[in-house]
Design a protein around this motif. Structure first.
Motif: not given
Length: 236
Positions: A183-190, A156-158, A202-206
């Motif tokens: 595979k994208i497990l989770d993502q945050d948007f800004h 797992y990487k972020r 700015t997207n942060v992907y797990t």
């Protein structure tokens, strides 16, 4: 075994000791070269010195026991393994020096483990069990060089990606993930608006990374797109 020089209860000759010392240097160098090629904190010289020092302790212990036995005094007790035990635990302090903690990430654990194995190889050689040490050295090298290629473990990487032109760039990011089987497990948007009126996203992907995919390759491919401003790793 044919490569073993084990003599119990009698002192070693000069050439027997030289052969064991040379074997310890060779085994330590084999592991150390692999670590140095990967630019690890402990390289060839460190592994050679650890293996050689452990072999010397093994020789000292065996020679001491041989001289005591040669006295022929039944009332003298010989403690076997006391010096060896100190080496096995003491090398842990040296290994701790190769472990680096930065930004809550730990690196250097494999190098610390290889140092500990080098000490164990030295003790085996010093005691005369050269065949055992040779087999163990080959196993250590197989673990360091081939295990990661044979056994694929998903990690797992972020990843934080800052970019412009949302629709076009998001398609490129998703296509890259699909191509590399990430595979994208989770993502945050800004999103924020700059003074020149341009939106910066700015997207942060797990991510779930397949074992065959290199994290560095993914970052390199993403950073080649002209719309992507920055690509940074984040702690999971």
């Amino acid at each position: 075994m044919v490569f073993d020089w084990v003599t119990f209860g009698e002192p070693l000759s000069f050439w027997q000791m030289v052969l064991r010392i040379v074997a310890a240097v060779i085994f330590g160098a084999i592991i150390g070269v692999e670590r140095e090629m990967k630019n690890r904190p402990a390289g060839m010289r460190t592994h050679v010195l650890v293996c050689l020092g452990a072999a010397l302790i093994g020789l000292v212990e065996q020679q001491t026991i041989a001289h005591v036995v040669a006295l022929g005094a039944s009332q003298i007790n010989v403690s076997v393994g006391r010096l060896t035990a100190q080496i096995v635990s003491g090398v842990g302090f040296l290994g701790a020096g190769t472990i680096i903690i930065a930004d809550r990430r730990i690196s250097g654990l494999t190098t610390a483990a290889s140092l500990w194995c080098a000490a164990c190889l030295g003790l085996a050689v010093g005691a005369g069990f050269t065949t055992m040490a040779l087999v163990a050295c080959l196993v250590v090298m197989a673990v360091l060089k081939m295990m990661q290629q044979i056994v694929h473990v998903n990690t797992y990487k972020r990843l934080e990606i800052q970019f412009i032109h949302r629709n076009e760039t998001l398609k490129y990011i998703r296509d890259t993930f699909d191509k590399m089987e990430v595979k994208i497990l989770d993502q945050d948007f800004h999103a924020e608006n700059t003074q020149d009126g341009q939106n910066i996203y700015t997207n942060v992907y797990t991510l779930s990374m397949p074992g065959k995919t290199e994290y560095q390759d993914l970052i390199t491919i993403l950073s080649e797109h002209p719309n992507i401003r920055t690509v940074r790793t984040r702690n999971v």
